[in-house]
Design a protein around this motif. Structure first.
Motif, PDB file in Angstrom:
ATOM      1  N   SER A  28       2.058  -5.626   1.785  1.00  0.00           N
ATOM      2  CA  SER A  28       1.996  -6.192   0.484  1.00  0.00           C
ATOM      3  C   SER A  28       2.663  -5.158  -0.593  1.00  0.00           C
ATOM      4  O   SER A  28       3.537  -5.810  -1.382  1.00  0.00           O
ATOM      5  CB  SER A  28       0.554  -6.268  -0.245  1.00  0.00           C
ATOM      6  N   ALA A  29       2.689  -4.034  -0.206  1.00  0.00           N
ATOM      7  CA  ALA A  29       3.218  -2.910  -1.209  1.00  0.00           C
ATOM      8  C   ALA A  29       4.753  -3.319  -0.708  1.00  0.00           C
ATOM      9  O   ALA A  29       5.644  -3.088  -1.793  1.00  0.00           O
ATOM     10  CB  ALA A  29       2.871  -1.397  -0.962  1.00  0.00           C
ATOM     11  N   LEU A  30       5.157  -3.326   0.194  1.00  0.00           N
ATOM     12  CA  LEU A  30       6.694  -3.517   0.493  1.00  0.00           C
ATOM     13  C   LEU A  30       7.271  -4.954  -0.038  1.00  0.00           C
ATOM     14  O   LEU A  30       8.161  -4.921  -0.501  1.00  0.00           O
ATOM     15  CB  LEU A  30       6.646  -3.557   2.160  1.00  0.00           C
ATOM     16  N   LEU A  31       6.366  -5.705   0.205  1.00  0.00           N
ATOM     17  CA  LEU A  31       6.707  -7.464  -0.536  1.00  0.00           C
ATOM     18  C   LEU A  31       6.906  -7.130  -1.794  1.00  0.00           C
ATOM     19  O   LEU A  31       7.663  -7.807  -2.307  1.00  0.00           O
ATOM     20  CB  LEU A  31       5.764  -8.251  -0.018  1.00  0.00           C
ATOM     21  N   ALA A  32       6.196  -6.240  -2.588  1.00  0.00           N
ATOM     22  CA  ALA A  32       5.868  -6.331  -3.965  1.00  0.00           C
ATOM     23  C   ALA A  32       7.270  -5.825  -4.537  1.00  0.00           C
ATOM     24  O   ALA A  32       7.634  -5.870  -5.712  1.00  0.00           O
ATOM     25  CB  ALA A  32       4.795  -5.463  -4.508  1.00  0.00           C
ATOM     26  N   VAL A  33       8.006  -4.709  -3.706  1.00  0.00           N
ATOM     27  CA  VAL A  33       9.023  -4.122  -4.457  1.00  0.00           C
ATOM     28  C   VAL A  33      10.168  -5.014  -4.960  1.00  0.00           C
ATOM     29  O   VAL A  33      10.730  -4.976  -6.323  1.00  0.00           O
ATOM     30  CB  VAL A  33       9.801  -3.023  -3.353  1.00  0.00           C
ATOM     31  N   ASP A  34      10.364  -6.185  -4.304  1.00  0.00           N
ATOM     32  CA  ASP A  34      11.428  -7.100  -4.684  1.00  0.00           C
ATOM     33  C   ASP A  34      10.916  -8.585  -4.830  1.00  0.00           C
ATOM     34  O   ASP A  34      11.773  -9.422  -4.755  1.00  0.00           O
ATOM     35  CB  ASP A  34      12.870  -7.086  -3.962  1.00  0.00           C
TER      36      ASP A  34
END
Length: 404
Positions: A28-34
């Motif tokens: 989720s943290a990776l997806l949230a970046v962009d």
């Protein structure tokens, strides 16, 4: 999104429910970046699905002996919720994948279940489904040892990013519904680029044409010698997918509230006539955050409780009675109604506590409301409340349909 940034092959595979939820939080943290930029671009989410595969999330319900997580539905729902905090589209895709991966258990023979789950888990295959019940049914022709599927579905979530597609249709001249799993690149299976809705833009939910897709009778889920033996458990597809809906609605709402909170803390300006230097000190701002958070926490708790209640059903499918199934559907209807209302309220009301500048496209706060509003129209929430009311007043169970 071009890289995950994590070498998942060198990380230890989770073995507990909490470990898998923590893994989902990393994703989720990776997806949230962009996430906001990807929502605007609306590109087919090949990289996002690759991330779900590399992280192992797609194998969550798969047998541990074949490299899967060996987890149960309550964990899957929480993982969907966690991923949807960052990106509602990817949360939906993952939730639908779990539903179609599990479909073999829903209707398949023991031999089919074992074969499908072993292969799909080892391959980290991603599932989509062409099973929209609002369309006229796909017609299946019996050609001896082979079934031939022909027709069209308006929606096929996962379509172009899937490795496997679940088909459903009616055998010509009968009322027999037959499910089958086919490779998504099967000749005659044509996915259309016609998904152009205001929300859930990356779900690849466009239409599909099924033109002469051939399946051996051996691949007809649950059939032996061209006969299907029904059981109550076969009807659990609706409450199960409705709980998937509940959890990505809640995830989207939680994500909106988190983005809004950060914005209020770091960027919102207090009202010049309010008498407070900081937005976080304004009483009405505090009140709204308290109100929305309390409502979300309450529905989360109910969603988790209903998921736990269903374990007795999923652990002993042959023992499920109509009464047990019906009471579970009523509980699902109740939480679906509350999750819909709360998610819509949260994703709309966060603008009141962030301010006019938070409507900028670069902030992307609008995507949360658009995502919830789009999918909550899947089936009317009033009919969910009706299921609950009729049960409470007349002790009548919902009749199993494609929506109840």
């Amino acid at each position: 999104m071009t890289t995950t940034g994590i070498d998942w092959s060198s990380t230890e595979t989770p073995t507990t429910a909490e470990g898998w939820v923590a893994r989902a939080a990393e994703v989720s943290a990776l997806l949230a970046v962009d996430a906001a930029a990807r929502d605007r671009a609306g590109k087919t989410p090949y990289e996002e699905v690759k991330l779900l595969k590399e992280s192992g999330l797609v194998t969550l319900l798969g047998p541990a002996e074949h490299g899967g997580g060996g987890q149960e539905w309550p964990t899957a729902y929480r993982v969907v919720r966690e991923v949807a905090k960052a990106d509602g589209s990817i949360g939906q895709l993952l939730g639908y994948h779990y539903l179609w991966f599990w479909a073999a258990r829903l209707v398949g023979t023991p031999e089919q279940v074992a074969a499908v789950e072993e292969q799909a888990t080892r391959d980290r295959a991603f599932f989509g489904g062409a099973v929209n019940p609002r369309d006229d049914d796909v017609v299946i022709t019996d050609e001896g040892d082979t079934l031939v599927y022909r027709g069209r579905k308006s929606f096929s979530t996962g379509s172009k990013v899937s490795d496997l597609t679940v088909l459903e249709g009616v055998l010509e001249g009968t009322d027999k519904h037959i499910f089958a799993i086919v490779p998504s690149d099967t000749p005659g299976l044509v996915f259309h680029d016609d998904w152009d809705n205001i929300g859930q833009r990356l779900t690849e939910s466009g239409g599909v044409t099924i033109d002469g897709v051939r399946v051996d009778w051996a691949g007809a889920a649950g059939y032996r010698d061209k006969q299907f033996t029904p059981r109550v458990y076969n009807t659990l597809n609706v409450p199960t997918i409705q709980l998937v809906f509940v959890n990505f609605y809640l995830g989207i709402a939680l994500g909106a509230l988190e983005i809004a909170r950060t914005y209020t803390r770091e960027r919102s300006r207090s009202w010049l006539h309010g008498g407070y230097e900081r937005a976080v000190d304004e009483p009405y701002v505090i009140d709204i955050y308290g109100d929305l958070t309390a409502k979300l926490w309450a529905v989360e708790a109910l969603a988790d409780k209903v998921a736990e209640e269903a374990l007795v059903i999923h652990r002993d499918p042959d023992a499920v009675t109509e009464r047990l199934r019906g009471e579970h559907e009523v509980r699902v209807a109740a939480v679906k109604a509350r999750a819909t209302e709360v998610a819509l309220e949260v994703t709309a009301k966060v603008f009141e506590v962030t301010g006019a500048r938070a409507t900028a496209s670069s902030v992307g706060l609008d995507r949360f409301w658009r995502n919830v509003r789009t999918h909550t129209l899947h089936d009317p929430v009033a009919y969910k409340r009706r299921e609950v009311g009729v049960f409470v007043l007349r002790d009548e169970l919902p009749e199993p349909t494609w929506y109840s």
